[in-house]
Motif scaffolding. Structure first.
Motif, PDB file in Angstrom:
ATOM      1  N   SER A  74       0.843  -1.190   0.000  1.00 61.35           N
ATOM      2  CA  SER A  74       0.000   0.000   0.000  1.00 61.35           C
ATOM      3  C   SER A  74       0.883   1.246   0.000  1.00 61.35           C
ATOM      4  O   SER A  74       1.992   1.220   0.511  1.00 61.35           O
ATOM      5  CB  SER A  74      -0.883   0.039   1.230  1.00 61.35           C
ATOM      6  OG  SER A  74      -1.681  -1.109   1.256  1.00 61.35           O
ATOM      7  N   ILE A  86     -10.968   7.684   4.738  1.00 61.41           N
ATOM      8  CA  ILE A  86     -10.768   7.163   6.088  1.00 61.41           C
ATOM      9  C   ILE A  86      -9.905   8.176   6.818  1.00 61.41           C
ATOM     10  O   ILE A  86      -8.779   8.445   6.385  1.00 61.41           O
ATOM     11  CB  ILE A  86     -10.068   5.789   6.070  1.00 61.41           C
ATOM     12  CG1 ILE A  86     -11.035   4.706   5.607  1.00 61.41           C
ATOM     13  CG2 ILE A  86      -9.530   5.444   7.454  1.00 61.41           C
ATOM     14  CD1 ILE A  86     -10.495   3.306   5.672  1.00 61.41           C
ATOM     15  N   LYS A  87     -10.428   8.730   7.872  1.00 61.79           N
ATOM     16  CA  LYS A  87      -9.706   9.710   8.677  1.00 61.79           C
ATOM     17  C   LYS A  87      -9.020  10.785   7.822  1.00 61.79           C
ATOM     18  O   LYS A  87      -7.842  11.093   7.991  1.00 61.79           O
ATOM     19  CB  LYS A  87      -8.687   8.997   9.568  1.00 61.79           C
ATOM     20  CG  LYS A  87      -9.377   8.151  10.628  1.00 61.79           C
ATOM     21  CD  LYS A  87      -8.430   7.331  11.423  1.00 61.79           C
ATOM     22  CE  LYS A  87      -7.873   8.118  12.573  1.00 61.79           C
ATOM     23  NZ  LYS A  87      -7.058   7.255  13.457  1.00 61.79           N
ATOM     24  N   ILE A 119      -4.374   7.200   0.171  1.00 64.37           N
ATOM     25  CA  ILE A 119      -3.939   5.820   0.378  1.00 64.37           C
ATOM     26  C   ILE A 119      -4.265   5.063  -0.904  1.00 64.37           C
ATOM     27  O   ILE A 119      -5.401   5.106  -1.372  1.00 64.37           O
ATOM     28  CB  ILE A 119      -4.725   5.147   1.528  1.00 64.37           C
ATOM     29  CG1 ILE A 119      -4.552   5.924   2.826  1.00 64.37           C
ATOM     30  CG2 ILE A 119      -4.289   3.704   1.705  1.00 64.37           C
ATOM     31  CD1 ILE A 119      -5.503   5.481   3.922  1.00 64.37           C
ATOM     32  N   ALA A 169     -11.611  -5.326  -0.692  1.00 65.29           N
ATOM     33  CA  ALA A 169     -11.196  -4.029  -0.141  1.00 65.29           C
ATOM     34  C   ALA A 169     -11.216  -4.089   1.387  1.00 65.29           C
ATOM     35  O   ALA A 169     -10.290  -3.610   2.056  1.00 65.29           O
ATOM     36  CB  ALA A 169     -12.128  -2.935  -0.646  1.00 65.29           C
ATOM     37  N   LYS A 170     -12.248  -4.696   1.935  1.00 62.94           N
ATOM     38  CA  LYS A 170     -12.353  -4.857   3.387  1.00 62.94           C
ATOM     39  C   LYS A 170     -11.184  -5.651   3.930  1.00 62.94           C
ATOM     40  O   LYS A 170     -10.561  -5.284   4.919  1.00 62.94           O
ATOM     41  CB  LYS A 170     -13.635  -5.635   3.734  1.00 62.94           C
ATOM     42  CG  LYS A 170     -14.764  -4.776   4.181  1.00 62.94           C
ATOM     43  CD  LYS A 170     -15.880  -5.672   4.713  1.00 62.94           C
ATOM     44  CE  LYS A 170     -17.152  -4.860   4.831  1.00 62.94           C
ATOM     45  NZ  LYS A 170     -18.278  -5.647   5.267  1.00 62.94           N
ATOM     46  N   CYS A 226      -4.121   1.326  -2.850  1.00 58.53           N
ATOM     47  CA  CYS A 226      -3.910  -0.113  -2.700  1.00 58.53           C
ATOM     48  C   CYS A 226      -4.090  -0.799  -4.053  1.00 58.53           C
ATOM     49  O   CYS A 226      -4.835  -0.321  -4.899  1.00 58.53           O
ATOM     50  CB  CYS A 226      -4.909  -0.717  -1.717  1.00 58.53           C
ATOM     51  SG  CYS A 226      -4.818   0.005  -0.077  1.00 58.53           S
ATOM     52  N   ILE A 284      -8.001  -3.600   4.022  1.00 53.51           N
ATOM     53  CA  ILE A 284      -7.969  -2.573   5.075  1.00 53.51           C
ATOM     54  C   ILE A 284      -7.828  -3.225   6.451  1.00 53.51           C
ATOM     55  O   ILE A 284      -7.089  -2.736   7.302  1.00 53.51           O
ATOM     56  CB  ILE A 284      -9.207  -1.662   4.978  1.00 53.51           C
ATOM     57  CG1 ILE A 284      -9.127  -0.868   3.671  1.00 53.51           C
ATOM     58  CG2 ILE A 284      -9.270  -0.690   6.152  1.00 53.51           C
ATOM     59  CD1 ILE A 284     -10.371  -0.126   3.299  1.00 53.51           C
ATOM     60  N   ILE A 285      -8.511  -4.347   6.644  1.00 52.02           N
ATOM     61  CA  ILE A 285      -8.381  -5.047   7.929  1.00 52.02           C
ATOM     62  C   ILE A 285      -6.937  -5.496   8.140  1.00 52.02           C
ATOM     63  O   ILE A 285      -6.380  -5.382   9.219  1.00 52.02           O
ATOM     64  CB  ILE A 285      -9.359  -6.251   7.990  1.00 52.02           C
ATOM     65  CG1 ILE A 285     -10.792  -5.721   8.111  1.00 52.02           C
ATOM     66  CG2 ILE A 285      -9.030  -7.183   9.157  1.00 52.02           C
ATOM     67  CD1 ILE A 285     -11.877  -6.742   7.866  1.00 52.02           C
ATOM     68  N   LYS A 286      -6.291  -5.944   7.060  1.00 50.59           N
ATOM     69  CA  LYS A 286      -4.879  -6.368   7.178  1.00 50.59           C
ATOM     70  C   LYS A 286      -3.997  -5.161   7.533  1.00 50.59           C
ATOM     71  O   LYS A 286      -3.082  -5.272   8.345  1.00 50.59           O
ATOM     72  CB  LYS A 286      -4.444  -7.004   5.856  1.00 50.59           C
ATOM     73  CG  LYS A 286      -2.980  -7.389   5.766  1.00 50.59           C
ATOM     74  CD  LYS A 286      -2.797  -8.895   5.805  1.00 50.59           C
ATOM     75  CE  LYS A 286      -1.364  -9.326   5.966  1.00 50.59           C
ATOM     76  NZ  LYS A 286      -0.738  -9.660   4.702  1.00 50.59           N
ATOM     77  N   LEU A 287      -4.280  -4.012   6.915  1.00 52.46           N
ATOM     78  CA  LEU A 287      -3.494  -2.807   7.197  1.00 52.46           C
ATOM     79  C   LEU A 287      -3.671  -2.366   8.650  1.00 52.46           C
ATOM     80  O   LEU A 287      -2.755  -1.838   9.265  1.00 52.46           O
ATOM     81  CB  LEU A 287      -3.920  -1.650   6.271  1.00 52.46           C
ATOM     82  CG  LEU A 287      -3.515  -1.775   4.806  1.00 52.46           C
ATOM     83  CD1 LEU A 287      -4.165  -0.671   3.990  1.00 52.46           C
ATOM     84  CD2 LEU A 287      -2.009  -1.707   4.654  1.00 52.46           C
ATOM     85  N   LYS A 288      -4.868  -2.594   9.140  1.00 48.71           N
ATOM     86  CA  LYS A 288      -5.175  -2.228  10.519  1.00 48.71           C
ATOM     87  C   LYS A 288      -4.271  -3.012  11.469  1.00 48.71           C
ATOM     88  O   LYS A 288      -3.910  -2.541  12.542  1.00 48.71           O
ATOM     89  CB  LYS A 288      -6.660  -2.568  10.772  1.00 48.71           C
ATOM     90  CG  LYS A 288      -7.313  -1.765  11.832  1.00 48.71           C
ATOM     91  CD  LYS A 288      -8.791  -2.151  11.888  1.00 48.71           C
ATOM     92  CE  LYS A 288      -9.329  -1.859  13.275  1.00 48.71           C
ATOM     93  NZ  LYS A 288     -10.701  -2.303  13.433  1.00 48.71           N
TER      94      LYS A 288
END
Lengths: 193, 163
Positions: free
Chosen positions: A2, A67-68, A11, A184-185, A13, A188-192
């Protein structure tokens, strides 16, 4: 990998659609392209042969929400499915954050699905990725055709990780956005972390 | 978080753009871009609004990847310079420390010789800036923007039409 740009607050990806020849990878991208608001997408690039088979890759950038305060963008790529183009497939997988494996549900394409899945594992390994851990979603395409393999059998053959899978008819758009949202989810969960 | 490429130091990024502009002016090129090997744009010279930078990034990165694969087949580490000659527009592509890609688009108002000369000079600057950027990325504490996002945040990303 990413890509986060703090100065432009973006961001990016990379999602790669993988699978055997003629399984519907390009059809997925084409449907997403056709149905997405023109303000949210860039140009779709298809490097294809004269007979519309993918030669190198298809590419389309897709802007999602934020996101933020960071604008989230996904770059969608397909690989050429034909066995012959393995060197190109390897190149496109580089830097992938997540993979959608598109399987062709037709009975006579089952061997091709399995070969392509093994090929995905080998090619990921060459880039230092692991098929057992990379964000992955399965799509069982062409569910409207006769002589198709039951989903249960496809699951047994391909979904050893128990990841989310979707039945699809990509040319009609069935299952296409569901698959995209899920990968996509997962990314993002992996990045989290 | 090793799978992320962070661009967090704005001052260094500005320096990249200053050098991209200097290269554009001194070589009399039409546009200069710096992208990473996955095709993500790091910076561009001024007045490049009319270029589809996302597509250029993806295609140039694919181009560099394909020629890199060819280089490996021939036992070369890489082909560090690529040149595409069109009827009116030409593209000069070079690798910065094997990690970034410098793209110069030019026409008949300048020459390949001048482009190559100026690119060579700029590459040294970009290489130094890249080292600075990598150093700064290691030193800086990065804000983890993903730490407290929720499922809803992710779902909201998709309020974009489609199905």
């Amino acid at each position: 990998m990413s890509f986060i740009n703090y100065s432009t607050r973006e961001i990016n990806c990379k999602i790669v659609y993988y699978g055997p020849g003629l399984c519907g990878k390009t059809a997925n991208l084409q449907y997403i392209y056709d149905k997405t608001d023109p303000n949210l997408k860039g140009k779709m690039i298809s490097l294809a042969t004269e007979t519309d088979r993918t030669l190198f890759f298809d590419f389309m950038p897709l802007k999602l929400g934020e996101i933020k305060g960071f604008k989230v963008r996904f770059h969608l790529y397909t690989v050429p499915g034909q066995v012959f183009y393995d060197a190109s497939r390897k190149l496109i997988l580089k830097g992938a954050d997540g993979v959608v494996f598109v399987a062709d549900s037709q009975m006579d394409r089952m061997d091709a699905n399995l070969d392509s899945f093994d090929n995905l594992r080998d090619n990921l390994k060459e880039h230092g990725y692991d098929l057992d851990t990379i964000p992955l979603v399965l799509q069982y395409n062409k569910r409207d055709l006769p002589d198709i393999v039951p989903v249960k059998e496809l699951e047994e053959a391909l979904n050893f990780r128990g990841v989310k899978s979707f039945e699809a008819i990509a040319i009609k758009g069935v299952g296409v956005f569901e698959t995209l949202k899920q990968i996509a989810k997962e990314i993002i969960i992996k990045l989290k972390g | 978080m090793d799978n992320l490429f962070w661009l967090s130091d704005e001052k260094i990024l500005e320096k990249f753009e200053v050098e991209l502009n200097r290269l554009k002016v001194e070589s009399n090129a039409k546009a200069t871009f710096l992208i990473d090997k996955n095709g993500q744009l790091i910076g561009s010279s001024k007045n490049t609004e009319n270029y589809d930078k996302t597509s250029i990034g993806a295609l140039v990165a694919g181009n560099v990847a394909a020629t890199g694969g060819l280089a490996n087949l021939l036992g070369e580490k890489e082909f560090s310079i690529l040149f595409h000659e069109g009827e009116n527009e030409h593209v000069h592509i070079s690798l910065v420390a094997g990690k970034l890609i410098l793209v110069v688009i030019f026409d008949e108002t300048t020459s390949l010789g001048l482009i190559r000369l100026r690119v060579k000079k700029s590459l040294k600057v970009f290489e130094k800036l890249l080292r600075d950027l990598e150093k700064s990325s290691q030193e800086n504490n990065r804000e983890n923007i993903f730490s407290d996002i929720t499922e809803d945040d992710i779902d909201n990303l998709f309020n974009i039409g489609g199905e």
